[in-house]
Design a protein around this motif. Sequence first.
Motif, PDB file in Angstrom:
ATOM      1  N   UNK A  98       0.972  -1.232  -0.031  1.00  0.00           N
ATOM      2  CA  UNK A  98      -0.090   0.000   0.060  1.00  0.00           C
ATOM      3  C   UNK A  98       0.750   1.178  -0.007  1.00  0.00           C
ATOM      4  N   UNK A  99       0.245   2.368   0.415  1.00  0.00           N
ATOM      5  CA  UNK A  99       0.831   3.686   0.393  1.00  0.00           C
ATOM      6  C   UNK A  99       1.017   4.067   1.853  1.00  0.00           C
ATOM      7  N   UNK A 100       1.963   5.153   2.024  1.00  0.00           N
ATOM      8  CA  UNK A 100       2.305   5.714   3.406  1.00  0.00           C
ATOM      9  C   UNK A 100       1.116   5.997   4.226  1.00  0.00           C
ATOM     10  N   UNK A 101       0.037   6.527   3.724  1.00  0.00           N
ATOM     11  CA  UNK A 101      -1.286   6.888   4.224  1.00  0.00           C
ATOM     12  C   UNK A 101      -2.357   5.702   4.361  1.00  0.00           C
ATOM     13  N   UNK A 102      -1.865   4.455   3.828  1.00  0.00           N
ATOM     14  CA  UNK A 102      -2.909   3.465   3.797  1.00  0.00           C
ATOM     15  C   UNK A 102      -2.056   2.074   3.423  1.00  0.00           C
ATOM     16  N   UNK A 103      -1.607   1.542   4.742  1.00  0.00           N
ATOM     17  CA  UNK A 103      -0.653   0.484   4.530  1.00  0.00           C
ATOM     18  C   UNK A 103      -1.143  -0.604   5.126  1.00  0.00           C
ATOM     19  N   UNK A 104      -1.032  -1.822   4.548  1.00  0.00           N
ATOM     20  CA  UNK A 104      -1.375  -3.046   5.157  1.00  0.00           C
ATOM     21  C   UNK A 104      -0.044  -3.732   5.794  1.00  0.00           C
ATOM     22  N   UNK A 105       0.006  -4.386   6.761  1.00  0.00           N
ATOM     23  CA  UNK A 105       1.316  -5.259   6.967  1.00  0.00           C
ATOM     24  C   UNK A 105       0.874  -6.562   7.637  1.00  0.00           C
ATOM     25  N   UNK A 106       1.548  -7.580   7.419  1.00  0.00           N
ATOM     26  CA  UNK A 106       1.328  -8.901   7.830  1.00  0.00           C
ATOM     27  C   UNK A 106       2.509  -9.628   7.897  1.00  0.00           C
ATOM     28  N   UNK A 107       2.599 -10.612   8.992  1.00  0.00           N
ATOM     29  CA  UNK A 107       3.871 -11.495   9.201  1.00  0.00           C
ATOM     30  C   UNK A 107       3.846 -11.982  10.627  1.00  0.00           C
ATOM     31  N   UNK A 113      -8.287  -1.561  17.480  1.00  0.00           N
ATOM     32  CA  UNK A 113      -8.229  -0.275  16.797  1.00  0.00           C
ATOM     33  C   UNK A 113      -7.523   0.657  17.903  1.00  0.00           C
ATOM     34  N   UNK A 114      -6.344   1.020  17.342  1.00  0.00           N
ATOM     35  CA  UNK A 114      -5.624   2.072  18.209  1.00  0.00           C
ATOM     36  C   UNK A 114      -5.617   3.474  17.302  1.00  0.00           C
ATOM     37  N   UNK A 115      -5.650   4.613  18.062  1.00  0.00           N
ATOM     38  CA  UNK A 115      -5.413   5.811  17.288  1.00  0.00           C
ATOM     39  C   UNK A 115      -4.494   6.706  18.081  1.00  0.00           C
ATOM     40  N   UNK A 116      -3.924   7.503  17.288  1.00  0.00           N
ATOM     41  CA  UNK A 116      -2.962   8.508  17.860  1.00  0.00           C
ATOM     42  C   UNK A 116      -2.910   9.935  17.025  1.00  0.00           C
ATOM     43  N   UNK A 117      -3.642  10.820  17.944  1.00  0.00           N
ATOM     44  CA  UNK A 117      -3.647  12.135  17.434  1.00  0.00           C
ATOM     45  C   UNK A 117      -3.359  13.135  18.458  1.00  0.00           C
ATOM     46  N   UNK A 118      -3.930  14.502  18.229  1.00  0.00           N
ATOM     47  CA  UNK A 118      -3.742  15.446  19.121  1.00  0.00           C
ATOM     48  C   UNK A 118      -4.208  15.319  20.644  1.00  0.00           C
ATOM     49  N   UNK A 120      -2.118  -8.691  11.520  1.00  0.00           N
ATOM     50  CA  UNK A 120      -2.432  -8.396  10.367  1.00  0.00           C
ATOM     51  C   UNK A 120      -3.095  -7.133  10.391  1.00  0.00           C
ATOM     52  N   UNK A 121      -2.473  -6.047   9.897  1.00  0.00           N
ATOM     53  CA  UNK A 121      -2.884  -4.677  10.266  1.00  0.00           C
ATOM     54  C   UNK A 121      -2.937  -3.699   9.062  1.00  0.00           C
ATOM     55  N   UNK A 122      -4.041  -2.788   9.226  1.00  0.00           N
ATOM     56  CA  UNK A 122      -3.956  -1.691   8.327  1.00  0.00           C
ATOM     57  C   UNK A 122      -3.658  -0.332   8.992  1.00  0.00           C
ATOM     58  N   UNK A 123      -2.857   0.398   8.567  1.00  0.00           N
ATOM     59  CA  UNK A 123      -2.498   1.617   9.181  1.00  0.00           C
ATOM     60  C   UNK A 123      -2.533   2.873   8.396  1.00  0.00           C
ATOM     61  N   UNK A 124      -3.271   3.921   8.980  1.00  0.00           N
ATOM     62  CA  UNK A 124      -3.925   5.093   7.965  1.00  0.00           C
ATOM     63  C   UNK A 124      -3.311   6.288   8.748  1.00  0.00           C
ATOM     64  N   UNK A 125      -3.015   7.317   7.744  1.00  0.00           N
ATOM     65  CA  UNK A 125      -2.876   8.633   8.419  1.00  0.00           C
ATOM     66  C   UNK A 125      -1.296   8.846   8.692  1.00  0.00           C
ATOM     67  N   UNK A 140       0.341  15.083   9.249  1.00  0.00           N
ATOM     68  CA  UNK A 140       0.815  15.213  10.726  1.00  0.00           C
ATOM     69  C   UNK A 140      -0.577  15.903  11.142  1.00  0.00           C
ATOM     70  N   UNK A 141      -1.293  16.613  10.765  1.00  0.00           N
ATOM     71  CA  UNK A 141      -2.477  17.038  11.367  1.00  0.00           C
ATOM     72  C   UNK A 141      -3.821  16.126  11.405  1.00  0.00           C
ATOM     73  N   UNK A 142      -3.613  14.869  10.963  1.00  0.00           N
ATOM     74  CA  UNK A 142      -4.584  13.904  10.910  1.00  0.00           C
ATOM     75  C   UNK A 142      -4.311  13.012  11.931  1.00  0.00           C
ATOM     76  N   UNK A 143      -5.359  12.067  12.541  1.00  0.00           N
ATOM     77  CA  UNK A 143      -5.272  10.897  13.532  1.00  0.00           C
ATOM     78  C   UNK A 143      -4.518   9.785  12.607  1.00  0.00           C
ATOM     79  N   UNK A 144      -3.554   9.057  13.364  1.00  0.00           N
ATOM     80  CA  UNK A 144      -3.134   7.994  12.663  1.00  0.00           C
ATOM     81  C   UNK A 144      -3.922   6.729  13.398  1.00  0.00           C
ATOM     82  N   UNK A 145      -4.277   5.864  12.574  1.00  0.00           N
ATOM     83  CA  UNK A 145      -5.209   4.974  13.187  1.00  0.00           C
ATOM     84  C   UNK A 145      -4.585   3.430  12.637  1.00  0.00           C
TER      85      UNK A 145
END
Length: 297
Positions: A210-219, A276-281, A231-236, A240-245
């Motif tokens: 995927x891309x840096x803003x929408x990445x699938x990771x497994x292993x 589901x974990x989120x990291x933001x302001x 088996x994760x999906x990482x967004x954002x 910098x101003x958005x929430x990373x999920x």
Amino acid sequence: LEVTDINIEARNLKLADKIMSGTLDMLTFREKSGYVCTGMSGSVKAGRGSSAISDLSISDEWSEVHIPGFTMKYSCAQDFKDFVDKIRIEAGIGKSRLSMNTLKYFVPGLDMEPLTMDIDGAEIQGNVSDFSIGRLEARVSGSDASLAVKGRVTGLPDIRSTTADIRIDTLSFTTGAIEEIIASVSGKEIPELSGYAKGHVFRFRGVARGGINSLNVGGVFKSGLGSVVPKLHIKGLLDKDSVTVVSGKLRTFDLDIGKAVGSDIIHECTMNSSLKASFGKDGPRLEIDSLIVDRLN
């Protein structure tokens, strides 16, 4: 590429049968992006749709890259006006140092904190907009993180539309190292990870697509504490101003949670969970949708 302020020192220049050759002792220039090359050298042979440079060395304020063999293939000189899509590159990279401070001049949208890679070797083929990595072995400078990967990257230089299909043969890190890397990539405040699993090295083998803003990771992660299968999906990550999920599923096998968090209450644990974990302001937030525990010692 548009370059100015060019200074050249060269010798043994020859032109025979429409092929030019020579030795470049020193080349300095400024690119339209603002990038300044403080030194380039190598032996050049160009003509008949191909330019080959041996013992190529490129340096700037932050990076020093050594390429024993570098070749550009093209139909005509006009192809250089569309360098990204029309010039095919083949390069074998030797021991080098590459900083994100260098890359950001050529990759619009790459706004990262300073991060430098010590490269042990890499093989690259294709166009800038679509290339394959035969094998890349590198370490993060000043960190306990190293990797060996291969795969394909498409969409550069536009980082937002860039996608990758990467096989991770080895990714080795400590919690302190991964905390520094994630903070550098995202530019966001993240929970302190270095206090967990101190002294333990994690090794990951898997894939990232995927891309840096929408990445699938497994292993599979393995360490002296046990094993974790994500088996994760990482967004954002990029904004910098958005929430990373981070969302998806985690499975653990004989994972000693007590040693990881510094507690004697829980030890080896085998479980499945959806989270589901989120990291933001507003700080980190964790939601666990389901949890199945098969073993809890």
